[in-house]
Design a protein around this motif. Structure first.
Motif, PDB file in Angstrom:
ATOM      1  N   PHE A 175      -1.133  -1.824  -1.976  1.00  0.00           N
ATOM      2  CA  PHE A 175      -1.666  -2.616  -1.152  1.00  0.00           C
ATOM      3  C   PHE A 175      -2.471  -1.838  -0.185  1.00  0.00           C
ATOM      4  O   PHE A 175      -1.854  -0.621   0.440  1.00  0.00           O
ATOM      5  N   ARG A 176      -3.843  -2.001   0.149  1.00  0.00           N
ATOM      6  CA  ARG A 176      -4.780  -1.082   0.814  1.00  0.00           C
ATOM      7  C   ARG A 176      -5.526  -2.049   1.745  1.00  0.00           C
ATOM      8  O   ARG A 176      -6.168  -3.065   1.621  1.00  0.00           O
ATOM      9  N   SER A 177      -5.246  -1.718   3.008  1.00  0.00           N
ATOM     10  CA  SER A 177      -6.033  -2.373   4.132  1.00  0.00           C
ATOM     11  C   SER A 177      -7.014  -1.429   4.791  1.00  0.00           C
ATOM     12  O   SER A 177      -6.375  -0.264   5.436  1.00  0.00           O
ATOM     13  N   HIS A 178      -8.197  -2.002   5.148  1.00  0.00           N
ATOM     14  CA  HIS A 178      -9.037  -0.758   6.018  1.00  0.00           C
ATOM     15  C   HIS A 178      -9.810  -1.756   7.091  1.00  0.00           C
ATOM     16  O   HIS A 178     -10.281  -2.936   6.759  1.00  0.00           O
ATOM     17  N   ASN A 179      -9.609  -1.207   8.354  1.00  0.00           N
ATOM     18  CA  ASN A 179     -10.278  -2.060   9.483  1.00  0.00           C
ATOM     19  C   ASN A 179     -11.026  -1.349  10.063  1.00  0.00           C
ATOM     20  O   ASN A 179     -10.946   0.012  10.501  1.00  0.00           O
ATOM     21  N   GLU A 180     -12.282  -1.774  10.660  1.00  0.00           N
ATOM     22  CA  GLU A 180     -13.218  -1.008  11.499  1.00  0.00           C
ATOM     23  C   GLU A 180     -13.473  -1.757  12.658  1.00  0.00           C
ATOM     24  O   GLU A 180     -13.556  -3.119  12.692  1.00  0.00           O
ATOM     25  N   ILE A 199      -9.233   2.425  10.471  1.00  0.00           N
ATOM     26  CA  ILE A 199      -7.968   2.346  10.346  1.00  0.00           C
ATOM     27  C   ILE A 199      -7.538   1.995   8.951  1.00  0.00           C
ATOM     28  O   ILE A 199      -8.083   0.757   8.669  1.00  0.00           O
ATOM     29  N   ASP A 200      -6.939   2.805   8.451  1.00  0.00           N
ATOM     30  CA  ASP A 200      -6.222   2.622   7.064  1.00  0.00           C
ATOM     31  C   ASP A 200      -4.855   2.412   7.181  1.00  0.00           C
ATOM     32  O   ASP A 200      -4.249   3.414   7.666  1.00  0.00           O
ATOM     33  N   SER A 201      -4.283   1.453   6.117  1.00  0.00           N
ATOM     34  CA  SER A 201      -2.923   1.258   6.413  1.00  0.00           C
ATOM     35  C   SER A 201      -2.522   0.857   4.710  1.00  0.00           C
ATOM     36  O   SER A 201      -3.455   0.088   4.091  1.00  0.00           O
ATOM     37  N   ASN A 202      -1.695   1.569   4.160  1.00  0.00           N
ATOM     38  CA  ASN A 202      -1.285   1.492   2.782  1.00  0.00           C
ATOM     39  C   ASN A 202       0.250   1.233   2.345  1.00  0.00           C
ATOM     40  O   ASN A 202       1.010   1.600   3.324  1.00  0.00           O
ATOM     41  N   ASP A 203       0.398   0.500   1.348  1.00  0.00           N
ATOM     42  CA  ASP A 203       1.732   0.507   0.783  1.00  0.00           C
ATOM     43  C   ASP A 203       1.942   0.443  -0.626  1.00  0.00           C
ATOM     44  O   ASP A 203       1.071  -0.020  -1.141  1.00  0.00           O
ATOM     45  N   PHE A 204       2.625   1.456  -1.039  1.00  0.00           N
ATOM     46  CA  PHE A 204       2.732   1.861  -2.483  1.00  0.00           C
ATOM     47  C   PHE A 204       4.203   1.308  -2.759  1.00  0.00           C
ATOM     48  O   PHE A 204       5.278   1.925  -2.382  1.00  0.00           O
ATOM     49  N   VAL A 205       4.161   0.305  -3.695  1.00  0.00           N
ATOM     50  CA  VAL A 205       5.608  -0.139  -4.081  1.00  0.00           C
ATOM     51  C   VAL A 205       5.768   0.279  -5.632  1.00  0.00           C
ATOM     52  O   VAL A 205       5.119   0.145  -6.357  1.00  0.00           O
ATOM     53  N   PHE A 206       7.008   0.861  -5.824  1.00  0.00           N
ATOM     54  CA  PHE A 206       7.547   1.306  -7.104  1.00  0.00           C
ATOM     55  C   PHE A 206       8.504   0.463  -7.510  1.00  0.00           C
ATOM     56  O   PHE A 206       9.689   0.159  -6.943  1.00  0.00           O
ATOM     57  N   LEU A 207       8.423  -0.394  -8.742  1.00  0.00           N
ATOM     58  CA  LEU A 207       9.671  -1.315  -9.170  1.00  0.00           C
ATOM     59  C   LEU A 207      10.151  -0.973 -10.512  1.00  0.00           C
ATOM     60  O   LEU A 207       9.585  -0.401 -11.313  1.00  0.00           O
TER      61      LEU A 207
END
Length: 160
Positions: free
Chosen positions: A35-40, A53-61
């Protein structure tokens, strides 16, 4: 519930907001979600940029038959290492969280206790370039028991 059926349900719950990849995933994981989110933020016009602003979530299953403390330790280390390899900190980076989701038919009691104690945290340039935190959850399909670390408590509803 069968382990594969539960894993498919968990995987499907991530597909709404995450880019899920089930092929060409690095071992020992079955799937990976990003999940990658980029806001300006601007002041009146685009040329007057206030924030990036960048916010990321890397999920390993991982889908395992039996989860032992040794296997959990290797999954934990691999998820943290692979997750940090995807982080690109810069002045607009807020956070990049790494999440480990394990669905297993049987989980040893030692592994259940160990999941609750898992924690990793890394800040980049004293948090000026953001940070990375670690969340973990393990679900035992044979009994329906769920274990998570402190940051992963919101994942309990997802796997239950």
């Amino acid at each position: 519930m069968e382990s594969n059926g539960a894993f498919e349900k968990v995987l499907h719950s991530f597909e709404k907001y995450y880019n899920v990849q089930t092929e060409n995933v690095d071992a020992p994981f079955t799937a990976r979600a990003e999940f990658r989110s980029h806001n300006e933020q601007y002041f009146l016009v685009k040329s007057a940029k206030v924030a990036d602003i960048d916010s990321n979530d890397f999920v390993f299953l991982a889908n395992e038959k039996s989860l032992t403390a040794e296997l959990l330790s290797s999954l934990d280390a691999a998820a943290w290492e692979q997750g940090l390899a995807m982080v690109k900190p810069y002045y607009g980076h807020r956070n990049s969280d790494v999440t480990l989701v394990i669905v297993a038919e049987h989980i040893d009691e030692d592994a259940f206790k160990m999941v609750k104690k898992l924690k990793h945290y890394k800040s980049y340039k004293f948090s000026l370039y953001g940070w990375s935190a670690f969340r973990a959850v393990a679900y035992e399909t044979s009994t329906g028991k769920v274990a998570c670390n402190r940051r992963g408590s919101d994942l309990k509803k997802l796997v239950s």
